[in-house]
Design a protein around this motif. Sequence first.
Motif, PDB file in Angstrom:
ATOM      1  N   LEU A 198      41.327   9.297 -18.484  1.00  0.00           N
ATOM      2  CA  LEU A 198      40.804  10.607 -18.875  1.00  0.00           C
ATOM      3  C   LEU A 198      39.285  10.653 -18.743  1.00  0.00           C
ATOM      4  N   TYR A 199      38.629   9.599 -19.225  1.00  0.00           N
ATOM      5  CA  TYR A 199      37.174   9.526 -19.149  1.00  0.00           C
ATOM      6  C   TYR A 199      36.725   9.637 -17.686  1.00  0.00           C
ATOM      7  N   ILE A 200      37.338   8.792 -16.851  1.00  0.00           N
ATOM      8  CA  ILE A 200      36.950   8.757 -15.437  1.00  0.00           C
ATOM      9  C   ILE A 200      37.207  10.113 -14.788  1.00  0.00           C
ATOM     10  N   TRP A 201      38.345  10.708 -15.084  1.00  0.00           N
ATOM     11  CA  TRP A 201      38.685  12.019 -14.530  1.00  0.00           C
ATOM     12  C   TRP A 201      37.625  13.058 -14.918  1.00  0.00           C
ATOM     13  N   PHE A 202      37.271  13.082 -16.227  1.00  0.00           N
ATOM     14  CA  PHE A 202      36.339  14.095 -16.720  1.00  0.00           C
ATOM     15  C   PHE A 202      34.949  13.917 -16.118  1.00  0.00           C
ATOM     16  N   PHE A 203      34.416  12.701 -16.230  1.00  0.00           N
ATOM     17  CA  PHE A 203      33.023  12.506 -15.839  1.00  0.00           C
ATOM     18  C   PHE A 203      32.822  12.490 -14.326  1.00  0.00           C
ATOM     19  N   ARG A 204      33.899  12.302 -13.568  1.00  0.00           N
ATOM     20  CA  ARG A 204      33.755  12.397 -12.120  1.00  0.00           C
ATOM     21  C   ARG A 204      33.945  13.825 -11.626  1.00  0.00           C
ATOM     22  N   SER A 205      34.590  14.654 -12.470  1.00  0.00           N
ATOM     23  CA  SER A 205      34.906  16.017 -12.019  1.00  0.00           C
ATOM     24  C   SER A 205      33.766  16.991 -12.284  1.00  0.00           C
ATOM     25  N   VAL A 206      33.056  16.796 -13.408  1.00  0.00           N
ATOM     26  CA  VAL A 206      31.976  17.720 -13.750  1.00  0.00           C
ATOM     27  C   VAL A 206      30.690  17.257 -13.047  1.00  0.00           C
ATOM     28  N   PRO A 207      30.005  18.149 -12.317  1.00  0.00           N
ATOM     29  CA  PRO A 207      28.782  17.740 -11.616  1.00  0.00           C
ATOM     30  C   PRO A 207      27.748  17.150 -12.580  1.00  0.00           C
ATOM     31  N   VAL A 208      27.036  16.141 -12.096  1.00  0.00           N
ATOM     32  CA  VAL A 208      26.050  15.465 -12.946  1.00  0.00           C
ATOM     33  C   VAL A 208      24.986  16.450 -13.435  1.00  0.00           C
ATOM     34  N   LEU A 209      24.621  17.394 -12.569  1.00  0.00           N
ATOM     35  CA  LEU A 209      23.599  18.377 -12.946  1.00  0.00           C
ATOM     36  C   LEU A 209      24.064  19.165 -14.181  1.00  0.00           C
ATOM     37  N   VAL A 210      25.332  19.564 -14.168  1.00  0.00           N
ATOM     38  CA  VAL A 210      25.889  20.298 -15.310  1.00  0.00           C
ATOM     39  C   VAL A 210      25.879  19.412 -16.559  1.00  0.00           C
ATOM     40  N   GLN A 211      26.275  18.142 -16.375  1.00  0.00           N
ATOM     41  CA  GLN A 211      26.299  17.222 -17.521  1.00  0.00           C
ATOM     42  C   GLN A 211      24.904  17.065 -18.137  1.00  0.00           C
ATOM     43  N   LEU A 212      23.894  16.986 -17.272  1.00  0.00           N
ATOM     44  CA  LEU A 212      22.520  16.827 -17.761  1.00  0.00           C
ATOM     45  C   LEU A 212      22.103  18.024 -18.612  1.00  0.00           C
ATOM     46  N   ILE A 213      22.357  19.225 -18.103  1.00  0.00           N
ATOM     47  CA  ILE A 213      21.964  20.433 -18.842  1.00  0.00           C
ATOM     48  C   ILE A 213      22.741  20.509 -20.148  1.00  0.00           C
ATOM     49  N   PHE A 214      24.013  20.104 -20.072  1.00  0.00           N
ATOM     50  CA  PHE A 214      24.849  20.102 -21.260  1.00  0.00           C
ATOM     51  C   PHE A 214      24.275  19.184 -22.338  1.00  0.00           C
ATOM     52  N   TRP A 215      23.928  17.952 -21.960  1.00  0.00           N
ATOM     53  CA  TRP A 215      23.365  17.007 -22.943  1.00  0.00           C
ATOM     54  C   TRP A 215      22.045  17.534 -23.510  1.00  0.00           C
ATOM     55  N   TYR A 216      21.261  18.179 -22.630  1.00  0.00           N
ATOM     56  CA  TYR A 216      19.960  18.696 -23.052  1.00  0.00           C
ATOM     57  C   TYR A 216      20.140  19.773 -24.116  1.00  0.00           C
ATOM     58  N   ASN A 217      21.260  20.515 -23.999  1.00  0.00           N
ATOM     59  CA  ASN A 217      21.510  21.598 -24.955  1.00  0.00           C
ATOM     60  C   ASN A 217      22.507  21.212 -26.035  1.00  0.00           C
ATOM     61  N   PHE A 218      22.668  19.938 -26.283  1.00  0.00           N
ATOM     62  CA  PHE A 218      23.669  19.450 -27.222  1.00  0.00           C
ATOM     63  C   PHE A 218      23.436  20.015 -28.616  1.00  0.00           C
ATOM     64  N   GLY A 219      22.153  20.295 -28.911  1.00  0.00           N
ATOM     65  CA  GLY A 219      21.790  20.816 -30.226  1.00  0.00           C
ATOM     66  C   GLY A 219      22.463  22.143 -30.552  1.00  0.00           C
ATOM     67  N   ALA A 220      22.797  22.900 -29.501  1.00  0.00           N
ATOM     68  CA  ALA A 220      23.462  24.183 -29.717  1.00  0.00           C
ATOM     69  C   ALA A 220      24.889  23.989 -30.209  1.00  0.00           C
ATOM     70  N   LEU A 221      25.446  22.810 -29.919  1.00  0.00           N
ATOM     71  CA  LEU A 221      26.833  22.517 -30.263  1.00  0.00           C
ATOM     72  C   LEU A 221      26.923  21.947 -31.675  1.00  0.00           C
ATOM     73  N   TYR A 222      26.081  20.953 -31.934  1.00  0.00           N
ATOM     74  CA  TYR A 222      26.021  20.336 -33.262  1.00  0.00           C
ATOM     75  C   TYR A 222      24.559  20.331 -33.681  1.00  0.00           C
ATOM     76  N   ALA A 223      24.226  21.104 -34.720  1.00  0.00           N
ATOM     77  CA  ALA A 223      22.828  21.241 -35.117  1.00  0.00           C
ATOM     78  C   ALA A 223      22.286  19.952 -35.725  1.00  0.00           C
ATOM     79  N   THR A 224      23.145  19.223 -36.453  1.00  0.00           N
ATOM     80  CA  THR A 224      22.692  17.958 -37.036  1.00  0.00           C
ATOM     81  C   THR A 224      23.673  16.849 -36.671  1.00  0.00           C
TER      82      THR A 224
END
Lengths: 258, 283
Positions: B105-131
């Motif tokens: 599952l891990y390999i499937w997920f992280f290979r399917s989503v473009p790295v650029l999207v993953q980067l922006i997602f991590w950068y905005n992680f605060g919007a998902l969990y504030a603390t």
Amino acid sequence: MGLDSVEPMVKIRGLRKSYGGREILRGIDLDVPTGSVMCIIGPSGSGKSTLLSCINHLERIDGGRLWVGGELVGYREHKAKLYELPERQVARMRQKVGMVFQQFNLFPHMTALQNIIEAPIQVKRVPPDQARRRAMELLERVGLASRHAMFPAQLSGGEQQRVAIARALAMDPQLMLFDEPTSALDPELVGEVLDVMKDLARSGMTMVVVTHELAFAREVGDALTFMDAGLVVERGDPRSVLSAPKEQRTQNFLSRVL
Amino acid sequence: MSGAGRIGEEAPARQIVVPLRHPWTWLASAVVVLIAGLVLYSVATNPAFEWPVVAQYMLDQQILIGLSRTLELTLVAMAIGLVIGTLLAMMRLSSNRLLSTLSWLYIWFFRSVPVLVQLIFWYNFGALYATISIGIPFGPTLYSASTNAMITPLFAALAGLGLAQAAYTAEVIRGGIASVPHGQARAARALGMRPMLIFRRIVFPQAMRVIIPPVGNEVISMVKNTSLVSVIALAELLYTAQLIYARTYETIPLLIVASLWYLIIVSLLSAGQHVLERKYRQR
């Protein structure tokens, strides 16, 4: 030979083993007295290699009991149930049992010498100097002292198999298992490997040899077992089994291979 | 007498052998050389390339800091990828179905989503969990911090690059381990070696031969992939160049500076990979 005289090196009772619902071993009883050479012959698919792999627990068993040197192999018995031992404890037992494979299975990234000293140093914690000295003695014994720095790919099949025998002997086993040791060899290389095995038998090593070399079984074997379809069909003195087999199936097999 | 020719037919003392000529190949080569020459001439003489500016910025303090940040990102993200990738590969090969499915599952997920999207997602992680808190589930909290304070651009970059890399590396390592014949582990077990020892001394060194070349390629890809991090305002090589040309409008020369540095690093790494490959080639 009585079954219950002195405690045999290998004692097998009612051994069963299946693969995906198909029974490969269907209740094997076998004794290998200490210091004797037991040869096992039989058609391919008769279960002889599987039987050998059960003796050092490379394969799990599905029923029966199996002892090496009086010790139950791979399991702990408690209230008539067998519990499989952790790999760590099975590994300790395997140190006493050397095994030689049809395909040699030398470690290709190590030289002949490194192949031999690997387990003594890593498993038995033998000091490297001592392990190296002993390895050279063993290479001398199998006639390959000058080849110690060669990698397996640089050796002939016969030489590889002799190194593999030396590798197994380096652990000072009480029992040696041979799984068709000459079947993958060119005909002209079979003799050199059989010579090493004869020498080993003369030195008093307990050996179980799965083989197609009937001449070897006749000359070196103390006992011969003929297996077919997962059962021991006939056993006895090699000369009498080979020249005057009692069972029909043994006769059929021998008439095909002789 | 042996060799070609009819029996009894004497070969002349000095034979002249004329190989087949390839006139069209020669003509095509000439055309290609001509075109390459014209391109080089134009690149060298077109003032818009501003070569003096390139030379001026090549060893600029800011650029060198950006370069070291790129190397740092490559190194750390690769290390994360290798460690997690090895764990994933071992899980994937495990006989435990749950572990192997999780790894899949891990390999499937992280290979399917473009790295650029993953980067922006991590950068905005605060919007998902504030603390982010550490504590006993449904019990007292031991530690708590604001997500934005914890997830810096550097953290987001390493998470994005490293976790995605782990998925790729896992497959490479799994392939390497699977390539080692089964008989090797059997022989080692028969000698009384324990599973971890067998992995470390017998299986892994042999798997390395298969693993090294593709991992070398992955390192080289990673050097270039770090430039994606420019979108989350982390001053690696490309973003540093962008910062400078946003100020000076010398866009092309600064992109050339960045490109030259990428060329240099990748060339050095390729040479290193070549040496490693030779070392691990089977005898």
